[in-house]
Design an enzyme around this catalytic site. Structure first.
Site: not given
Ligand code: NAP
Length: 481
Positions: A284, A250, A175, A384
């Site tokens: 990331c 993750e 997906k 972030e």
């Protein structure tokens, strides 16, 4: 316009139930470049049934070496179509073609080859026990693996999950993110082209809240391999508890890149720049917190600002471009909002800070941005941003560097710049992060594990370690008395 794309279920292309579609936008031009099927829970049911049928059929019975050969066939075809795949990756994500063509698509192919090599080397062992028992273990697949992936490295992160899942004998439902479904669909197209048995790899496009959620809830899915936002990951963990699925997560990061005064400062300036501006900072593991020793701070920031001001956003399809388009309008607005917050909270803007125009008046471009005099409590030091915005924070001495580096909810990666070997190893041992780079940043290899500590998640992508989380162990006791 690349036309209308369907779902790949059981080796066949089909519209979503109800024929719902969603657009894919090129962030560099703001144009709709494709319409893809928007899957519903009914489509997820069909994909799970197709994956299960593959496991009960030829794929489940296939010798491991043959599985590896299928993976090599897909990799070989990907290599033949590498230019086309790379162009698509750039079109839907906005990343520079040089990153797609020369870094990420080759890495995705290499990842598939690496795990193809593993397929026939995954085995159990015999275990000596008391008495007359002969005991051995078998390493078996989990079953149906759903890989749910983000938009920042659409094909590469997908492959980090698809390849070990196939090598260990699972069937996969992939997906991709709504913004970047095209290279996952092309992977499906290539699997069909080379004749991979039906149902082994299914590709479901559509929204996370509907198709993604249905995969996480589905009793027929045995594992969710997820990369994405920390809050989405927490929700997946809660929902997956109902069916006790295997999960690997993750998630986000706020990684420190630490520069000690004894570092090669020119190399560290380059490393700080690559650490935050590769992939437009939508990485990331981006070194988004630059920790610089007070004694060298002013000189270091001046050099970094000078280098940053020379970096200009450009057409992602131009091979000379090093800074592409931010992936979406929403993401650009989010990043610009962080810039405003940083200014209000008193950080000093030393480079960038605004939207950029590449001369077309279109596209979601942003200047590479550096803030100095950031304190650890400021929003841009804690959250972030996922964009080309660097927060420089100072420290005095090794202990304070370590404390500041670890002062975050996250623990994905970290960088250390020093010529002192002892200091490098000592600091590496103290950092709470899944990856520590010394005198380099943002380097990866399929043979090396990647994943998080703390709220950056758990489980590892890449390397032999990943194989563990796509397989389970069965112990067999035989009475020889
Ligand atoms: P996201 O919103 O969490 O989306 C990731 C994927 O999850 C997408 O395919 C999304 O589908 C799907 N999704 C959304 N809601 C879902 C739900 N309720 N159930 C199941 N699936 C759902 O993250 P993103 O914004 O795409 O990616 C950026 C984030 O990923 C950043 O925080 C970044 O740090 C993290 N990231 C981490 C790593 C790592 O290795 N640790 C690597 C890359 C990125 P839709 O696209 O349709 O919403």
């Amino acid at each position: 316009m690349l036309g209308r794309k369907q779902l790949l279920i059981g080796g066949e292309w089909r519209d979503a139930a109800g024929s719902k579609t969603q657009p894919v936008i090129n962030p560099a031009t703001e144009e709709t470049i494709a319409e893809v099927a928007s899957a519903s829970a009914a489509d997820v049911d069909a994909a799970v049934a197709a994956a299960r049928a593959a496991l009960d059929g030829p794929w489940g019975k296939m010798p491991a070496r043959e599985r590896g050969q299928w993976m090599h066939k897909i990799a070989a075809r990907m290599l033949e179509r590498i230019d086309e795949i790379s162009r698509l990756e750039t079109l839907h994500n906005g990343k520079p073609i040089t990153e797609s063509r020369h870094v990420e698509v080759p890495m995705a192919i290499e990842c598939l080859q690496y795990y193809a090599g593993w397929a026939d080397k995954i085995h159990g062992e015999t275990i000596p026990v008391k008495g007359s028992g002969f005991v051995y273990t078998l390493r078996e697949p989990l079953g149906v693996v759903a890989a749910i992936v983000p938009w920042n490295f659409p094909l590469l992160i997908a492959m980090w999950k698809v390849a070990p899942a196939l090598a260990t004998g699972n069937a996969v439902i992939l997906k991709p993110a709504s913004q970047t479904p095209l290279t996952a669909l092309m992977l499906g197209e290539i699997a069909v082209e080379v004749g991979l048995p039906a149902g082994v790899l299914n590709v479901i496009t559509g929204s996370g809240g509907i198709a993604g959620q249905a995969l996480v809830e589905h009793a027929g899915v045995n594992k969710i391999a997820f990369t994405g936002d920390t809050s989405t990951g927490k929700g997946i963990m809660r929902t997956a508890a109902d069916t006790l699925k295997h999960i690997t997560l993750e998630l986000g990061g706020k990684s420190p890149n630490i520069v000690f005064p004894d570092a090669d400062l020119d190399a560290a300036v380059r490393g700080a720049s690559v650490g935050i501006f590769y992939g437009k900072g939508e990485v990331c593991a981006a070194g988004s917190r630059l920790l610089v020793d007070k004694s060298i701070k002013d000189a270091f920031i001046a050099k970094l600002a000078e280098r940053t001001k020379k970096m200009v956003a450009g057409d992602p399809l131009d091979p000379k471009t090093r800074l592409g388009a931010i992936s979406s309008k929403t993401q650009l607005e989010r990043v610009l909002n962080y810039v405003e917050i940083a200014k209000k909270e008193g950080a000093s803007l030393v480079a960038g800070g605004s939207r950029a125009d590449i001369g077309t008046g279109k596209g979601y471009f942003m200047q590479p941005t550096v803030f100095a005099d950031v304190t650890p409590d400021m929003t841009i030091a804690r959250e972030e941003i996922f964009g080309p915005v660097l927060a420089a924070i100072d420290f005095a001495g090794v202990d304070e560097a370590i404390a500041r580096a670890n002062d975050t909810l996250y623990g994905l990666a970290a960088g250390i710049w020093t010529k002192d070997v002892k200091k490098a190893h000592y600091v590496a041992s103290k950092l709470k992060a899944g990856t520590v780079w010394v005198n380099t940043y943002n380097v990866y290899d399929t043979a090396v594990p990647f994943g998080g500590y703390k709220q950056s998640g758990f489980g590892r992508d890449m390397s032999a370690y990943a194989l563990e989380s796509y397989s389970q162990v069965k112990a067999v006791w035989v009475d020889l008395s």
